[in-house]
Scaffold this motif. Sequence first.
Motif, PDB file in Angstrom:
ATOM      1  N   UNK A 207      -3.034  -2.816  11.258  1.00 24.45           N
ATOM      2  CA  UNK A 207      -2.651  -1.731  12.163  1.00 24.45           C
ATOM      3  C   UNK A 207      -1.126  -1.670  12.178  1.00 24.45           C
ATOM      4  N   UNK A 208      -0.580  -0.534  11.750  1.00 20.85           N
ATOM      5  CA  UNK A 208       0.870  -0.345  11.682  1.00 20.85           C
ATOM      6  C   UNK A 208       1.250   0.723  12.699  1.00 20.85           C
ATOM      7  N   UNK A 209       2.145   0.371  13.597  1.00 19.40           N
ATOM      8  CA  UNK A 209       2.571   1.343  14.607  1.00 19.40           C
ATOM      9  C   UNK A 209       4.063   1.186  14.847  1.00 19.40           C
ATOM     10  N   UNK A 210       4.664   2.266  15.349  1.00 17.08           N
ATOM     11  CA  UNK A 210       6.088   2.183  15.627  1.00 17.08           C
ATOM     12  C   UNK A 210       6.801   3.492  15.421  1.00 17.08           C
ATOM     13  N   UNK A 211       8.075   3.389  14.996  1.00 20.24           N
ATOM     14  CA  UNK A 211       8.934   4.562  14.908  1.00 20.24           C
ATOM     15  C   UNK A 211       9.931   4.404  13.767  1.00 20.24           C
ATOM     16  N   UNK A 212      10.197   5.536  13.116  1.00 18.15           N
ATOM     17  CA  UNK A 212      11.234   5.599  12.080  1.00 18.15           C
ATOM     18  C   UNK A 212      12.233   6.661  12.505  1.00 18.15           C
ATOM     19  N   UNK A 213      13.456   6.250  12.768  1.00 19.83           N
ATOM     20  CA  UNK A 213      14.514   7.175  13.176  1.00 19.83           C
ATOM     21  C   UNK A 213      15.519   7.253  12.035  1.00 19.83           C
ATOM     22  N   UNK A 214      15.598   8.406  11.409  1.00 14.43           N
ATOM     23  CA  UNK A 214      16.459   8.601  10.247  1.00 14.43           C
ATOM     24  C   UNK A 214      16.185   7.518   9.187  1.00 14.43           C
ATOM     25  N   UNK A 215      14.927   7.109   9.110  1.00 10.55           N
ATOM     26  CA  UNK A 215      14.518   6.090   8.164  1.00 10.55           C
ATOM     27  C   UNK A 215      13.095   6.363   7.732  1.00 10.55           C
ATOM     28  N   UNK A 216      12.467   5.396   7.112  1.00 13.51           N
ATOM     29  CA  UNK A 216      11.110   5.624   6.638  1.00 13.51           C
ATOM     30  C   UNK A 216      10.239   4.397   6.699  1.00 13.51           C
ATOM     31  N   UNK A 217       8.952   4.649   6.945  1.00 17.89           N
ATOM     32  CA  UNK A 217       7.922   3.622   6.883  1.00 17.89           C
ATOM     33  C   UNK A 217       6.821   4.163   5.984  1.00 17.89           C
ATOM     34  N   UNK A 218       6.457   3.406   4.959  1.00 16.52           N
ATOM     35  CA  UNK A 218       5.407   3.841   4.039  1.00 16.52           C
ATOM     36  C   UNK A 218       4.401   2.717   3.847  1.00 16.52           C
ATOM     37  N   UNK A 219       3.117   3.066   3.974  1.00 15.09           N
ATOM     38  CA  UNK A 219       2.029   2.145   3.660  1.00 15.09           C
ATOM     39  C   UNK A 219       1.357   2.687   2.408  1.00 15.09           C
ATOM     40  N   UNK A 220       1.226   1.835   1.381  1.00 12.86           N
ATOM     41  CA  UNK A 220       0.626   2.278   0.135  1.00 12.86           C
ATOM     42  C   UNK A 220      -0.352   1.226  -0.371  1.00 12.86           C
ATOM     43  N   UNK A 221      -1.260   1.647  -1.243  1.00 16.63           N
ATOM     44  CA  UNK A 221      -2.270   0.750  -1.804  1.00 16.63           C
ATOM     45  C   UNK A 221      -1.764   0.135  -3.094  1.00 16.63           C
ATOM     46  N   UNK A 222      -2.089  -1.153  -3.284  1.00 10.70           N
ATOM     47  CA  UNK A 222      -1.733  -1.821  -4.526  1.00 10.70           C
ATOM     48  C   UNK A 222      -2.734  -1.502  -5.636  1.00 10.70           C
ATOM     49  N   UNK A 223      -3.893  -0.924  -5.252  1.00 12.53           N
ATOM     50  CA  UNK A 223      -4.991  -0.615  -6.181  1.00 12.53           C
ATOM     51  C   UNK A 223      -5.613  -1.887  -6.758  1.00 12.53           C
ATOM     52  N   UNK A 224      -5.321  -3.042  -6.138  1.00 11.63           N
ATOM     53  CA  UNK A 224      -5.934  -4.310  -6.527  1.00 11.63           C
ATOM     54  C   UNK A 224      -6.840  -4.750  -5.387  1.00 11.63           C
ATOM     55  N   UNK A 225      -7.880  -5.512  -5.701  1.00 11.42           N
ATOM     56  CA  UNK A 225      -8.789  -6.020  -4.682  1.00 11.42           C
ATOM     57  C   UNK A 225      -8.103  -7.117  -3.864  1.00 11.42           C
ATOM     58  N   UNK A 226      -8.650  -7.389  -2.692  1.00  6.22           N
ATOM     59  CA  UNK A 226      -8.139  -8.468  -1.844  1.00  6.22           C
ATOM     60  C   UNK A 226      -8.070  -9.755  -2.659  1.00  6.22           C
ATOM     61  N   UNK A 227      -6.949 -10.431  -2.547  1.00  7.50           N
ATOM     62  CA  UNK A 227      -6.750 -11.685  -3.264  1.00  7.50           C
ATOM     63  C   UNK A 227      -6.299 -11.516  -4.696  1.00  7.50           C
ATOM     64  N   UNK A 228      -6.205 -10.258  -5.188  1.00  8.86           N
ATOM     65  CA  UNK A 228      -5.853 -10.002  -6.585  1.00  8.86           C
ATOM     66  C   UNK A 228      -4.421  -9.960  -6.771  1.00  8.86           C
TER      67      UNK A 228
END
Length: 127
Positions: free
Chosen positions: A106-127
């Motif tokens: 769970x990612x929460x918060x604020x970006x002020x004149x900045x950035x927050x990005x959540x992306x997938x590695x496309x690998x399975x857990x533990x990979x």
Amino acid sequence: MSALSMPDAGPARGNMVAIMSGVERKGVWSAAAHVNAVAVMGGIDLDFTRCSLSAMETVINVMAIMGGVEITVPLGMTVIVDGVGIMGAFVDNANQRYGPEAPVLRVRGMAIMGGVEVKSSKKQIGG
């Protein structure tokens, strides 16, 4: 212990601060159940692909001010993003939802004149 397993005892809280600098967690590392990530004119890079979690739900409170936070997650991890971008961006590019047996980030918060990005590695857990 395999990656993304719940150890018997792990840190409950953790702090990552990058002020005009950088913080990076990649490879094999352990994440606290609650993490505060603050990037002020700096960057934080978190890769959960081979990470060991302390709980089934990990909460990251993010504050990015003229800085950036990039979070990479493996397939098999549910991601819930609830943040606000003010003259910046708070983006969920992973768009991953799994059943109740999957670990949750769970990612929460604020970006002020900045950035927050959540992306997938496309690998399975533990990979």
